[in-house]
Design a protein around this motif. Structure first.
Motif, PDB file in Angstrom:
ATOM      1  N   SER A 145      33.925  30.567  38.450  1.00 19.22           N
ATOM      2  CA  SER A 145      33.383  30.071  37.183  1.00 19.22           C
ATOM      3  C   SER A 145      34.043  28.757  36.781  1.00 19.22           C
ATOM      4  O   SER A 145      33.398  27.878  36.196  1.00 19.22           O
ATOM      5  CB  SER A 145      33.567  31.125  36.080  1.00 19.22           C
ATOM      6  N   TYR A 423      32.125  42.301  36.231  1.00 21.30           N
ATOM      7  CA  TYR A 423      31.575  41.061  35.666  1.00 21.30           C
ATOM      8  C   TYR A 423      31.495  39.998  36.765  1.00 21.30           C
ATOM      9  O   TYR A 423      32.435  39.874  37.553  1.00 21.30           O
ATOM     10  CB  TYR A 423      32.469  40.556  34.524  1.00 21.30           C
ATOM     11  N   PRO A 424      30.416  39.223  36.854  1.00 22.18           N
ATOM     12  CA  PRO A 424      29.240  39.188  35.978  1.00 22.18           C
ATOM     13  C   PRO A 424      28.144  40.176  36.370  1.00 22.18           C
ATOM     14  O   PRO A 424      27.121  40.253  35.708  1.00 22.18           O
ATOM     15  CB  PRO A 424      28.745  37.747  36.167  1.00 22.18           C
ATOM     16  N   TRP A 425      28.320  40.904  37.501  1.00 20.98           N
ATOM     17  CA  TRP A 425      27.326  41.914  37.887  1.00 20.98           C
ATOM     18  C   TRP A 425      28.047  43.000  38.675  1.00 20.98           C
ATOM     19  O   TRP A 425      29.242  42.926  38.918  1.00 20.98           O
ATOM     20  CB  TRP A 425      26.184  41.270  38.689  1.00 20.98           C
TER      21      TRP A 425
END
Length: 465
Positions: A145, A423-425
């Motif tokens: 990120s 996170y994020p999935w």
């Protein structure tokens, strides 16, 4: 203040406004893209054009609005990134975790066994607050990120560099002709860089042009180009649509073509001047037409109207669809001075005609001219780097989801709860994670009716499970 500046909501609104500006750039004529066409817009709608100019809507990609939005968005991303890098924000947070009740057992009896299950699953234990145990895996995905945020800043820098250093113009070169990259060689220039030199002085030539037709439709147009850069290196390229010649920091993109006439005119002292190539810019039903002016022997201006035909076209006929396959070139010429017509004749290569008293012209052959969009964008390479950083950051972030598992005592003292967040999935290891949670539940005792699997309220200040 900084917290508001780093908000996701602000970034979303800035992106929405940016998209709206891009839509406006499609609807409203842009000065640097349209050139002479924009001047027609000003002449036809002076009031609207004046308002558009005052609001800088005629140059949205260089105007104050886009600069302001880009600046605030970059600041938003920068502050958000710095916040993410801060130790306080990187603590293991219980925000978004889903908890379920797993049994009425004594915590001390099972924590050691649960630790073994977590260790076997590859999770690293971390210091916690009131949780009995917490562990995480995929921490490196956080840097994905960060790379994604960095890519936005790099793309913004590339956009700024493009706005300050871009060049855009049009150049017409006939086959067999060479031109230097100087201002006088351009048909028009729409944009010049605000810093540095706009022209490199490289020599660009077109050695040959090839056309291919199928069922009277043009299917291939290739210009065999050659360039000599400032270091004396020779660069050759078969240029076609979307395959430009890159030299001297500029790209020469093939746009369209037409016919040109090669003429021989006498010079001032009677000597012949060869290689006078006249690009005929207007396509008609019989050929390509244009007019030029030459000086007569007595100083008068003689106008030459020229029509180039790839094959001889009889009266009332039309030029064939294969207009660039020059098999039987003919040039129709009319010369006049005011109301006086000096000559009106159809010429073949090698023929001469007196275009004014004592002034002869020879038609030596026919060529094809190509119009090139010449663009120089020093910032595009920075933008390319930013794009690939965005791709790498996105893949990294989603390939390595951050997973956290925690075990704590129930608030009502009835046993244990297991908390989990990905996170994020959920990632590709979702089955393995489910197996780990099932083993923890098994160690803690037979699961009872689970509590509602709702995440904990978001803790904006961070916190530990």
């Amino acid at each position: 203040m900084l917290r508001r500046l780093a908000s996701l909501k602000l970034a979303a609104w800035l992106m929405i406004v940016s998209i709206a500006l891009l839509v406006l750039a499609i609807v409203i004529p842009q000065r640097n893209f349209l050139g002479p066409v924009f001047d027609e817009f000003v002449a036809d709608y002076p009031g609207v054009a004046s308002l558009v100019s005052v609001l800088a809507l005629d140059r949205l990609f260089q105007g104050w609005a886009l600069w302001l939005i880009t600046g605030v968005l970059c600041l938003n991303v920068l502050v958000c990134t710095l916040n993410r890098l801060s130790p306080r924000r990187r603590r293991v947070s219980q925000s978004g975790m889903r908890w379920r009740h797993v049994g009425n057992v004594s915590p001390e009896a099972v924590v050691s066994a649960i630790s073994g299950v977590v260790d076997d699953a590859g999770f690293a234990r971390v210091e916690t607050g009131r949780a009995l145990l917490a562990a995480q895996r995929g921490v490196s995905g956080f840097w994905g990120s960060i790379v994604l945020h960095l890519s936005i800043l790099v793309i913004a820098v590339g956009g700024i560099a493009s706005a300050l250093l871009s060049f855009s113009g049009e150049m017409v070169i006939a086959d067999g002709q060479s031109l230097q990259d100087t201002r006088s060689s351009y048909l028009s220039v729409a944009e010049e860089p605000r810093f540095g030199s706009a022209y490199s002085g490289v020599t660009v030539s077109v050695d040959d042009v090839e056309f291919a037709y199928e069922a009277e439709t043009l299917v291939k147009a290739i210009a065999r180009m050659r360039a000599i850069d400032g270091a004396g290196r020779v660069i050759t390229k078969d240029v076609s649509v979307n395959h430009p010649l890159d030299v001297g920091g500029k790209s020469f993109l093939l746009m369209d073509s037409g016919l040109a006439a090669e003429l021989v005119l006498p010079g001032a002292a009677g000597e012949e001047i060869r290689g006078s190539i006249v690009n005929l810019g207007q396509k008609t039903s019989v050929g390509w037409q244009d007019s030029i002016e030459v000086a007569g022997p007595d100083g008068e201006t003689v106008v030459l109207e020229l029509i180039a035909m790839p094959v001889r076209v009889e009266s009332g006929g039309e030029m064939p669809a294969e207009e660039f396959l020059v098999t039987d070139p003919h040039l129709f010429l009319r010369s006049f001075d005011g109301d006086s017509i000096y000559a009106e004749r159809l010429l073949t290569p090698g023929e001469s005609v007196e275009i004014a008293p004592g002034l002869d012209l020879t038609f030596t052959g026919m060529r094809v001219w190509n119009r090139y969009l010449v663009r120089g964008d020093q910032g595009r390479w920075i933008t390319y780097v930013g794009f690939w950083l965005a791709v790498a950051g996105t893949i990294w972030r989603f390939a390595v989801p951050h997973r956290i598992v925690a075990v704590r005592e129930c608030r009502d003292g009835t046993g244990l709860e297991i908390g989990f967040r990905s996170y994020p999935w959920d990632g590709l290891a979702v089955n393995a994670d489910e197996d780990m949670l099932a083993r923890i539940a098994s160690v803690a005792g037979d699961p009872v009716i689970p509590h509602p699997t709702k995440p904990e309220p978001h803790d904006s200040k961070g916190g530990t499970p």
